[in-house]
Design a protein around this motif. Structure first.
Motif, PDB file in Angstrom:
ATOM      1  N   SER A  74      -5.072 -17.837 -31.398  1.00 26.61           N
ATOM      2  CA  SER A  74      -6.100 -18.817 -31.080  1.00 26.61           C
ATOM      3  C   SER A  74      -7.098 -18.945 -32.227  1.00 26.61           C
ATOM      4  O   SER A  74      -7.522 -20.035 -32.585  1.00 26.61           O
ATOM      5  CB  SER A  74      -6.798 -18.380 -29.793  1.00 26.61           C
ATOM      6  N   ARG A  75      -7.458 -17.801 -32.836  1.00 31.46           N
ATOM      7  CA  ARG A  75      -8.409 -17.845 -33.958  1.00 31.46           C
ATOM      8  C   ARG A  75      -7.820 -18.477 -35.214  1.00 31.46           C
ATOM      9  O   ARG A  75      -8.550 -18.828 -36.132  1.00 31.46           O
ATOM     10  CB  ARG A  75      -8.908 -16.429 -34.268  1.00 31.46           C
ATOM     11  N   VAL A 100     -16.223 -21.829 -25.093  1.00 31.41           N
ATOM     12  CA  VAL A 100     -15.030 -21.778 -25.929  1.00 31.41           C
ATOM     13  C   VAL A 100     -15.389 -22.005 -27.399  1.00 31.41           C
ATOM     14  O   VAL A 100     -14.895 -21.331 -28.299  1.00 31.41           O
ATOM     15  CB  VAL A 100     -13.996 -22.807 -25.441  1.00 31.41           C
ATOM     16  N   ARG A 102     -18.149 -21.264 -28.913  1.00 30.57           N
ATOM     17  CA  ARG A 102     -18.802 -20.092 -29.505  1.00 30.57           C
ATOM     18  C   ARG A 102     -17.779 -19.056 -29.948  1.00 30.57           C
ATOM     19  O   ARG A 102     -18.012 -18.330 -30.911  1.00 30.57           O
ATOM     20  CB  ARG A 102     -19.763 -19.461 -28.494  1.00 30.57           C
ATOM     21  N   PHE A 103     -16.666 -18.985 -29.243  1.00 30.10           N
ATOM     22  CA  PHE A 103     -15.675 -17.970 -29.604  1.00 30.10           C
ATOM     23  C   PHE A 103     -14.781 -18.373 -30.746  1.00 30.10           C
ATOM     24  O   PHE A 103     -13.993 -17.586 -31.244  1.00 30.10           O
ATOM     25  CB  PHE A 103     -14.838 -17.581 -28.390  1.00 30.10           C
ATOM     26  N   ILE A 148     -11.407 -28.644 -23.737  1.00 27.82           N
ATOM     27  CA  ILE A 148     -11.541 -27.223 -24.069  1.00 27.82           C
ATOM     28  C   ILE A 148     -10.611 -26.903 -25.239  1.00 27.82           C
ATOM     29  O   ILE A 148     -10.966 -26.150 -26.147  1.00 27.82           O
ATOM     30  CB  ILE A 148     -11.215 -26.346 -22.840  1.00 27.82           C
ATOM     31  N   LYS A 152     -12.696 -26.725 -30.457  1.00 24.76           N
ATOM     32  CA  LYS A 152     -12.746 -25.909 -31.676  1.00 24.76           C
ATOM     33  C   LYS A 152     -12.007 -26.582 -32.838  1.00 24.76           C
ATOM     34  O   LYS A 152     -11.790 -25.951 -33.861  1.00 24.76           O
ATOM     35  CB  LYS A 152     -12.205 -24.506 -31.394  1.00 24.76           C
TER      36      LYS A 152
END
Lengths: 237, 348, 297
Positions: A74-75, A100, A102-103, A148, A152
């Protein structure tokens, strides 16, 4: 670019995918079609580190994703929108998105920009932003789930049957939105769909997965011309 | 030496019998009906304490003996009168035994009913919490309510086995324990094959599917709990009669945790596995206890605690590496259906 | 009467700290932690050991937090995490916590035996109240336990609502697979919740010998009240735990003491039954706890 080569994967002793190879490009929608139980979701799970990979490789922009745990994948800029249970029901719409964001390690400014982009794409979510997510309608919920995934600004977006179980007006709208996302955002979209007609309308490239094997690879128009496959497995043509 | 071995075997078999009853009961509750009974102690202690409370009183009624002393608070003087009469009268002793066992079974079943009230409708986790909490209650009642079994001092009970002669008393007691355990075991095995037992297992496998097929969740759980608790109550009764005395000190470790350990070891859902697990466990456990004196000087602490740690570790390993046990459960298919399956397969 | 009320508030505060951990773990790991009483008992023996060594037993609140937190972490990493990876059922997880409770009971008893032989003291009757201080007519334990409860609740609130780690914890409670899909290390967050819950139980345990006579089996006595408080408050809401803790704590102390004046002193003997009865009544009538009634309005 997402490149999968000779992927064999499954869950423990249950072997699901056999020698699956697939390529998906940036700014394109790659659709994976196939009957129930063909292994479509397992393919997404394999990319996201949720299935056991026996052999083969999965590379995103030349970086190997195999053996990475899901939170690391995910990162690396991969978003996976589940078919079900894809929101935090007790948080408000905006809390869902901010949490989401923030992560993903975004700074404050990026978060605000990204949020604005999403509210532009789905104005209804802006209206509902203080509403608890569990109280949204089915279509709105699915929009939130996709948002969601988008917040990011992923390099790769995995969509697992986003239109399943939705009212017809929402299906058309969501399909249009996915097409809009492709045009405005710079990412790879891998779409798993049962709604073949809709998927063929927006896809740039199509794969047909049957019993864990890829039996067709090409453009939507090529698939429609292959009547045998289209009829037998997808019920079109 | 020979006497020691006989003593060891008698003791081993008595423990095996008691635990077989408990574990078979637990297997009906968990293995058949899916009830996570972490409060086995409730009905077991109930059976044990009610036997402590009633045996002397019923013996007085049966024998018509004139006993001045209160059998609960002054058990020694009461037993001085009662035990000789029972020893010389097999018929009364056996009648007393049967009555007490029936009481143990019905009291156990009653306690099962009490546990059920809140229990049957709950989700598994809430159910486990309730049953575990209730399991601790019986000791408090027994300690707080003096007239029950004389508070924390406990009570001695008349000897229903001594008519065979004091030399053979333990053999007889062990034999009866084994006989009853065997009967209960056979009943449990039979139950597993009846439509009732299969309905219970269907609920365990998938509550929603079973309920949608018209199986009443609460009814089958209730039946399993009542049968199981009746078994447990009988085991408690026999334990008190075998020991000849009872104090309110029955522990969750011995009478809830160990039965779970044994059924996990053998294989939940499979009666034969449960019996095997029980035997292996009791054998090893009794061997250790029998040879405890060898370790007593070596360890700087009471060896009892070593049990808790070693058995805790074993249970942890079972849970991680072999939660299905030595003999995993096999689906039972009734004969008439088995034939149909064979036929339909050959036609394919 | 005032004295009973103060004692009741002390007991309620301690109970709340324990119940808080149970609820937190239920929200994150979805399992009722049957080893929670062991965490409390490790707290008891931490402050007792400090007292034996000549330190102020109140230091035990801090050290007890760490000791019990670590005991909880061991349970998580040695048993629960391997089982979770194997996708074991909730039932197996419950069995694992029950097993760990048995294991820890053995260890704490060995430790008590060790203290007994080393210090030549009866380590099975731990009672530190005589060493407690008094301030403006109040016992030290009352002041410390209530203020610690308030401080810890505030810290917990800040952690959960104002920090990114807290946000991650809430995400894990809400939807673990989605949290994981969005870059949250779920396993680490679960470990954190176990450390926090163990720590809270350790704090309560460290204070307990100032309040009542304790021993290694105090845990068995506490299981019902702890779970009762937690369920009474509502397992779905973390802040239900202190609510449940206070309702139950005051019921077992103040209400029973009042009843003993009305009905007769014999009822005191049965005050231990209050948590069981409350637990069952709660499960039948308000299985989702008092909080569910408050939130419904």
């Amino acid at each position: 670019m997402l490149v999968i080569e000779k992927l064999n994967s499954g869950y423990g002793k249950l072997h699901v995918l056999y020698d699956v190879s697939l390529t998906a490009k940036r700014k394109e929608i790659t659709a994976v079609l196939g009957p129930n139980g063909a292994g479509k979701t397992t393919l997404l799970n394999s990319i996201f580190g949720l299935a056991d990979i026996y052999s083969g490789s999965i590379e995103l922009d030349d970086e190997r994703l195999n053996k990475m745990p899901p939170h690391m994948i995910s990162r690396r800029g991969v978003s996976y929108v589940f078919q079900l249970m894809n929101i935090f029901p007790n948080l408000t719409v905006e809390e869902n998105l901010r949490l989401v964001a923030r992560f993903s390690g975004m700074n404050h400014k990026d978060i605000e920009n990204s949020l604005k982009e999403i509210y532009d794409l789905f104005p209804i979510l802006k209206e509902r932003r203080r509403q608890v997510a569990g109280t949204l309608s089915g279509g709105e919920r699915q929009m939130l789930a996709i948002s969601i995934g988008l917040i990011k600004r992923p390099r790769l977006l995995l969509l697992d049957e986003p239109t399943a179980g939705l009212a017809v007006r929402y299906v058309d709208m969501l399909i249009e939105k996915i097409l809009e996302m492709k045009k405005t955002m710079d990412m790879i979209i891998l779409l798993v769909e049962q709604n073949v007609h809709k998927a063929l309308k927006i896809a740039d490239k199509v794969y047909v997965l049957v019993s864990g094997r890829i039996i067709f690879e090409g453009t939507p128009s090529e698939l429609v011309n292959k009547e045998d496959i289209a009829k037998m497995y997808l019920g079109v043509g | 030496m020979f006497d020691v071995i006989i003593l060891f075997i008698t003791d081993l078999l008595a423990f095996f019998g008691i635990y077989l009853m408990l574990n078979t009961a637990l297997n009906i509750e968990r293995g058949y009906a899916g009830i996570p009974n972490f409060g086995l102690l409730f009905s077991y202690a109930g059976g044990a304490y009610i036997t402590g409370h009633l045996t002397a009183k019923i013996a007085i009624l049966l024998t018509g003996a004139k006993v001045e002393a209160d059998p609960i608070t002054q058990p020694v003087s009461a037993l001085m009168v009662l035990n000789p009469i029972l020893a010389s009268n097999p018929l009364i002793s056996i009648t007393l035994l049967i009555i007490i066992l029936l009481i143990g079974a019905s009291f156990g079943a009653l306690l099962g009913l009490i546990q059920l009230g809140p229990a049957i409708r709950l989700r598994e986790d809430y159910l486990a919490i309730t049953l575990l909490a209730l399991g601790e209650v019986m000791n408090y009642i027994a300690i707080a309510y003096k007239p029950f079994i004389n508070g924390s001092l406990g009570v001695q009970v008349p000897d229903v086995f001594s008519w065979i002669g004091s030399r053979y008393r333990f053999y007889l007691a062990t034999g009866i324990i084994l006989l009853i355990a065997f009967i209960l075991y056979i009943y449990a095995e039979f139950l597993g094959r009846t439509p009732l037992g299969r309905a219970m297992k269907a609920i365990r496998e998938n509550e929603i599917a079973a309920v949608s097929l018209g199986k009443s969740l609460t009814r089958y759980r209730a039946i399993a709990m009542i049968i199981g608790s009746a078994f447990t109550g009988v085991a408690g009764s026999l334990w008190t009669l075998y020991s000849g005395a009872i104090t309110p000190t029955l522990q969750r470790f011995d009478w809830t945790f160990l039965p779970w350990l044994m059924i996990f070891l053998g294989g939940i859902g499979n009666n034969l596995g449960v019996a095997l697990g029980t035997f292996i466990f009791v054998l090893i456990n009794r061997l250790i206890i029998f040879n405890k004196h060898l370790l007593a000087g070596v360890l700087p602490f009471d060896i009892v605690w070593f049990d808790y740690i070693s058995l805790g570790l074993i249970m942890g390993l079972i849970l991680i590496y072999r939660p299905q046990g030595i003999l995993p459960e096999k689906p039972y298919i009734p004969k008439n259906i088995r034939r149909k399956i064979v036929v339909s397969r050959s036609q394919e | 009467m005032i004295e009973t009320l103060i004692s009741g508030i002390t007991y309620s505060s301690l109970l709340s700290l324990m119940a808080l951990g149970i609820t937190l773990l239920y929200r994150t790991t979805k399992v009722p932690n049957f080893a929670h009483a062991s965490f409390v008992v490790f707290g008891i023996y931490t402050s007792y050991t400090l007292a034996l060594l000549g330190y102020n037993p109140y230091l035990g609140t801090l050290l007890g937090f760490i000791v019990s937190g670590i005991i909880a972490l061991i349970l998580f990493y040695a048993l629960l995490e391997p089982l979770r990876r194997r996708k074991s059922s909730i039932f197996i997880l419950m069995m694992a916590t029950l097993t760990y409770d048995i294991l820890m009971f053995g260890i704490i008893n060995i430790y008590a035996d060790y203290l007994q032989t080393t210090f030549k003291i009866p380590a099975r009757n731990v009672y530190l109240a005589p060493q407690d201080f008094t301030l403006i007519g109040l016992k030290g334990v009352t002041i410390v336990s209530t203020s610690l409860l308030i401080v810890l609740l505030m810290l917990l609130y800040i952690l959960l609502n104002r920090t990114i780690i807290g946000a991650a914890l809430r995400a894990v409670m809400e939807n673990p697979s989605l949290a994981q899909a969005n870059g949250i290390n779920v396993s680490l967050m679960l470990a954190l919740s176990w450390f926090l819950a163990g720590g809270l139980a350790g704090v309560a345990g460290a204070l307990l010998p100032m309040y009542m006579m304790t021993d290694p089996s105090t845990g068995m006595l506490l299981i019902a009240p702890m779970f009762c408080a937690s369920i009474l408050g509502g397992l779905e809401q973390i802040y239900g735990a202190p609510l449940g803790g206070f309702i139950l704590g005051l019921a077992t102390t103040v209400l029973v003491s009042w009843l003993s004046g009305v009905i007769g002193y014999w009822i005191m003997t049965y005050s231990l039954m209050v948590p069981y009865i409350t637990l069952i009544v709660t499960l039948i009538f308000i299985p989702r706890g008092v909080v569910s009634i408050i939130l419904k309005r």
